[in-house]
Design a protein around this motif. Structure first.
Motif, PDB file in Angstrom:
ATOM      1  N   ASP A  51      20.210  -1.233   0.465  1.00  0.00           N
ATOM      2  CA  ASP A  51      18.953  -1.744   1.008  1.00  0.00           C
ATOM      3  C   ASP A  51      18.963  -3.250   0.842  1.00  0.00           C
ATOM      4  OD1 ASP A  51      16.421  -2.082   1.970  1.00  0.00           O
ATOM      5  OD2 ASP A  51      15.398  -1.197   0.249  1.00  0.00           O
ATOM      6  N   ASP A  52      19.690  -3.951   1.726  1.00  0.00           N
ATOM      7  CA  ASP A  52      19.944  -5.373   1.500  1.00  0.00           C
ATOM      8  C   ASP A  52      18.780  -6.268   1.896  1.00  0.00           C
ATOM      9  OD1 ASP A  52      20.332  -4.819   4.188  1.00  0.00           O
ATOM     10  OD2 ASP A  52      21.964  -6.245   4.446  1.00  0.00           O
ATOM     11  N   ILE A  53      17.806  -5.755   2.666  1.00  0.00           N
ATOM     12  CA  ILE A  53      16.608  -6.551   2.993  1.00  0.00           C
ATOM     13  C   ILE A  53      15.508  -6.291   1.982  1.00  0.00           C
ATOM     14  CG2 ILE A  53      14.914  -7.080   4.773  1.00  0.00           C
ATOM     15  CD1 ILE A  53      16.898  -6.161   6.862  1.00  0.00           C
ATOM     16  N   ALA A  54      15.393  -5.076   1.512  1.00  0.00           N
ATOM     17  CA  ALA A  54      14.507  -4.696   0.399  1.00  0.00           C
ATOM     18  C   ALA A  54      13.037  -5.020   0.661  1.00  0.00           C
ATOM     19  CB  ALA A  54      14.969  -5.349  -0.905  1.00  0.00           C
ATOM     20  N   LEU A  55      12.544  -4.655   1.830  1.00  0.00           N
ATOM     21  CA  LEU A  55      11.096  -4.698   2.057  1.00  0.00           C
ATOM     22  C   LEU A  55      10.441  -3.545   1.304  1.00  0.00           C
ATOM     23  CD1 LEU A  55      10.635  -5.275   5.899  1.00  0.00           C
ATOM     24  CD2 LEU A  55      10.763  -6.977   4.105  1.00  0.00           C
ATOM     25  N   PRO A  56       9.159  -3.682   0.962  1.00  0.00           N
ATOM     26  CA  PRO A  56       8.433  -2.500   0.466  1.00  0.00           C
ATOM     27  C   PRO A  56       8.510  -1.371   1.481  1.00  0.00           C
ATOM     28  CG  PRO A  56       7.127  -4.497   0.155  1.00  0.00           C
ATOM     29  CD  PRO A  56       8.294  -4.885   0.989  1.00  0.00           C
ATOM     30  N   TRP A  57       8.513  -0.140   0.996  1.00  0.00           N
ATOM     31  CA  TRP A  57       8.547   1.001   1.909  1.00  0.00           C
ATOM     32  C   TRP A  57       7.294   1.051   2.769  1.00  0.00           C
ATOM     33  CZ3 TRP A  57      10.554   5.533  -1.664  1.00  0.00           C
ATOM     34  CH2 TRP A  57      11.896   5.278  -1.982  1.00  0.00           C
ATOM     35  N   ALA A  58       6.180   0.646   2.209  1.00  0.00           N
ATOM     36  CA  ALA A  58       4.940   0.516   2.979  1.00  0.00           C
ATOM     37  C   ALA A  58       4.181  -0.675   2.427  1.00  0.00           C
ATOM     38  CB  ALA A  58       4.086   1.773   2.887  1.00  0.00           C
ATOM     39  N   ARG A  59       3.510  -1.387   3.309  1.00  0.00           N
ATOM     40  CA  ARG A  59       2.684  -2.523   2.885  1.00  0.00           C
ATOM     41  C   ARG A  59       1.423  -2.506   3.735  1.00  0.00           C
ATOM     42  NH1 ARG A  59       1.449  -8.034   2.850  1.00  0.00           N
ATOM     43  NH2 ARG A  59       1.713  -8.967   0.770  1.00  0.00           N
ATOM     44  N   LEU A  60       0.285  -2.217   3.100  1.00  0.00           N
ATOM     45  CA  LEU A  60      -0.975  -2.008   3.802  1.00  0.00           C
ATOM     46  C   LEU A  60      -2.064  -2.856   3.170  1.00  0.00           C
ATOM     47  CD1 LEU A  60      -0.673   1.853   3.939  1.00  0.00           C
ATOM     48  CD2 LEU A  60      -0.394   0.326   5.895  1.00  0.00           C
ATOM     49  N   GLY A  61      -2.749  -3.630   3.990  1.00  0.00           N
ATOM     50  CA  GLY A  61      -3.881  -4.409   3.521  1.00  0.00           C
ATOM     51  C   GLY A  61      -5.184  -3.672   3.779  1.00  0.00           C
ATOM     52  N   LEU A  62      -6.151  -3.885   2.897  1.00  0.00           N
ATOM     53  CA  LEU A  62      -7.502  -3.339   3.047  1.00  0.00           C
ATOM     54  C   LEU A  62      -8.374  -4.440   3.644  1.00  0.00           C
ATOM     55  CD1 LEU A  62      -9.405  -0.912   2.386  1.00  0.00           C
ATOM     56  CD2 LEU A  62      -9.930  -2.094   0.247  1.00  0.00           C
ATOM     57  N   TYR A  63      -8.691  -4.332   4.917  1.00  0.00           N
ATOM     58  CA  TYR A  63      -9.352  -5.402   5.672  1.00  0.00           C
ATOM     59  C   TYR A  63     -10.804  -5.031   5.950  1.00  0.00           C
ATOM     60  CZ  TYR A  63      -4.690  -7.320   6.482  1.00  0.00           C
ATOM     61  OH  TYR A  63      -3.429  -7.846   6.312  1.00  0.00           O
ATOM     62  N   ASP A  64     -11.701  -5.970   5.659  1.00  0.00           N
ATOM     63  CA  ASP A  64     -13.131  -5.714   5.853  1.00  0.00           C
ATOM     64  C   ASP A  64     -13.681  -6.395   7.098  1.00  0.00           C
ATOM     65  OD1 ASP A  64     -12.896  -8.313   4.871  1.00  0.00           O
ATOM     66  OD2 ASP A  64     -14.779  -8.211   3.759  1.00  0.00           O
ATOM     67  N   TRP A  65     -12.819  -6.958   7.953  1.00  0.00           N
ATOM     68  CA  TRP A  65     -13.288  -7.539   9.212  1.00  0.00           C
ATOM     69  C   TRP A  65     -12.173  -7.419  10.245  1.00  0.00           C
ATOM     70  CZ3 TRP A  65     -11.021 -11.607  11.884  1.00  0.00           C
ATOM     71  CH2 TRP A  65     -10.064 -12.347  11.185  1.00  0.00           C
TER      72      TRP A  65
END
Length: 483
Positions: A153-167
């Motif tokens: 896994d040479d790029i090594a991004l998080p498996w998921a990345r989710l923001g909690l957006y209020d707008w």
């Protein structure tokens, strides 16, 4: 679920401003923390309706091989919400799907503490008012299924990345109107941000040509191994992908604009953030493929399987499109994946609700023709959009069938992990709505390199040279645009 928020209408003239309304607004916001754009490709592309813009999430959930991590910053008005803070600590320890579900439930609790204007959005035909925005990488499937871990896994991004957006700022191209959905305090902030000039961007440039991780002989070797598995009966179809990489410099936003101009698509998106070392990471996607949508419990998925390059003349173009539609091999590929997805949807859908209203229809884009099917269903009682995501992820059109065995073979044969490629970009709204892409035609920009992937589904009668050419045709226009 209905939540009261204030809506501030920002009308615009689509014909006069063209795509500038969405792109210029996002250009002013893109330097904000975790700015995100989900882009329907309008007006260059017929069919797309909504664009979604947001930034400055209340919290960001990253999930990977070592569990979950949840970070702020929270707005000052939120810091005294002890229940919210305690929930943040608990979320990092939950299973991946449940953590996402619990994170989403925090948003109404948080917004309820503010003075909100009363506006019932239940009747509004808006896709997203607040909730989760981000991506699930192909490797998110490792959190759902027991898969081997043998490739790098040479790029090594998080498996998921989710923001909690209020707008959210939503552009509706059908109504030719935009909506800013936010609390009064947040609305004032966003309008101030939109009044600022867009930051200058450095032109994106390739410092080296794109080069494949596998040479032609390496692709051929893996193709023949796939054929052995297919003829042995391990799978009916296996998706084989190759990666191309180049050194790069400049602004990832400029890279996105180039790709969008070259191949406008209805499920495009741009995400950019800073990693733990302060380095920019970016996902720039011009995907033509929907993964799964949930709207008032109605489910839709639109797998692509079958591709031809566009012709140099109208006559050649029409011939290639007809060849795709008349090809028994391409139709068989498509039907295999339709059957797989019918099964995936059936795991969480009401009995008897899974339907196939369209099979092997033609869709044409700037670089290729595609054969696209549509499968629909209705969520079963007690099931939600995240149950659907867990049942169907990753999309069968980019794995093969049977799915788990195909993923095991992909892990064995592909030399590196797929990262965000073949994952999904999208949203999950607090009302239960969801829409996600299949992240094909997608680049990852990280640590001074840009990575692109091209591939396709292989079946027993696939021809090596034709499949190799098809994998290049899908991304050749993207490589040229970036170069």
């Amino acid at each position: 679920m209905t939540i009261s928020l204030e809506i501030n209408a920002l009308p615009y003239a689509l014909a006069a401003e063209d795509e500038a309304s969405t792109l210029s607004r996002f250009a002013r916001l893109r330097s904000r923390p975790d700015a995100v754009l989900l882009d329907s490709g309008q007006p260059s592309l017929a069919g797309g309706r909504f664009d979604i813009i947001s930034s400055d999430p209340l919290a960001v959930l990253e999930q990977g091989p070592h569990g979950g991590k949840l970070t702020g910053p929270l707005p000052e008005t939120m810091r005294d919400l002890s229940q919210f803070s305690e929930a943040l600590e608990r979320l990092a320890r939950l299973p991946v799907i449940e953590a996402q579900r619990q994170l989403l439930t925090l948003l109404p609790q948080t917004l309820a503490g503010e003075e909100l204007a009363q506006h019932d959005l239940s009747a509004e035909d808006l896709p997203f008012i607040a909730g989760l925005l981000g991506y699930w990488s192909y490797d998110f499937g490792r959190a759902l299924e027991d898969l081997p871990a043998t490739t790098e896994d040479d790029i090594a991004l998080p498996w998921a990345r989710l923001g909690l957006y209020d707008w959210a700022l939503i552009s509706d191209h059908q109504r030719q109107q935009s909506w800013l959905i936010a609390s009064p305090q947040r609305r004032r902030q966003v309008l101030e941000w939109l009044e600022q000039p867009a930051p200058r961007s450095a032109d994106f440039a390739l410092d080296t040509p794109f080069s494949p991780l596998l040479d032609r002989a390496g692709y051929g070797e893996r193709f023949r191994q796939v054929m052995e598995y297919l003829h042995a009966g391990d799978c009916y179809q296996i998706n084989l992908t190759q990666r191309f990489s180049a050194d790069c410099s400049g602004d990832s936003w400029d890279a996105y604009l180039r790709l969008r101009q070259a191949t406008p698509t209805p499920y495009a998106g741009y995400l950019s953030w800073q990693d733990a070392k302060g380095e920019e990471m970016a996902i720039v996607s011009v995907s033509p493929e929907r993964f799964v949508e949930v709207n008032h419990r109605a489910v839709e998925t639109k797998p692509i399987k079958g591709t031809r390059a566009r012709g140099a003349t109208p006559e050649e173009d029409a011939r290639l499109a007809a060849e795709l539609l008349e090809s028994p091999k391409d139709r068989a590929e498509n039907v295999m994946i339709v059957d797989l997805l019918r099964n995936d949807l059936g795991r969480v859908s009401a009995p008897g609700s899974v339907k196939v209203p369209s099979l092997c229809a033609l869709e044409s884009y700037a670089n290729v023709h595609h054969s696209v099917s549509t499968i629909t269903s209705t969520l079963d009682d007690g099931r939600d959009a995240l149950d659907l995501l867990g049942a169907a992820f990753p999309g069968g059109s980019i794995t093969g069938a049977p799915k788990i065995r195909a993923m095991q073979i992909i892990e064995e044969l592909e030399p590196v992990r797929r990262s965000a490629y073949c994952g999904s970009l999208g949203y999950l709204d607090i009302r239960g709505h969801m829409d996600t892409s299949i992240a094909i035609r997608t680049a990852v920009i990280a640590e001074g390199q840009v990575h692109l992937w091209g591939g396709g589904g292989l079946v027993a009668d696939s021809e090596e040279e034709a499949e190799y050419r098809e994998s290049l045709a899908k991304i050749q226009r993207l490589m040229e645009a970036l170069g």
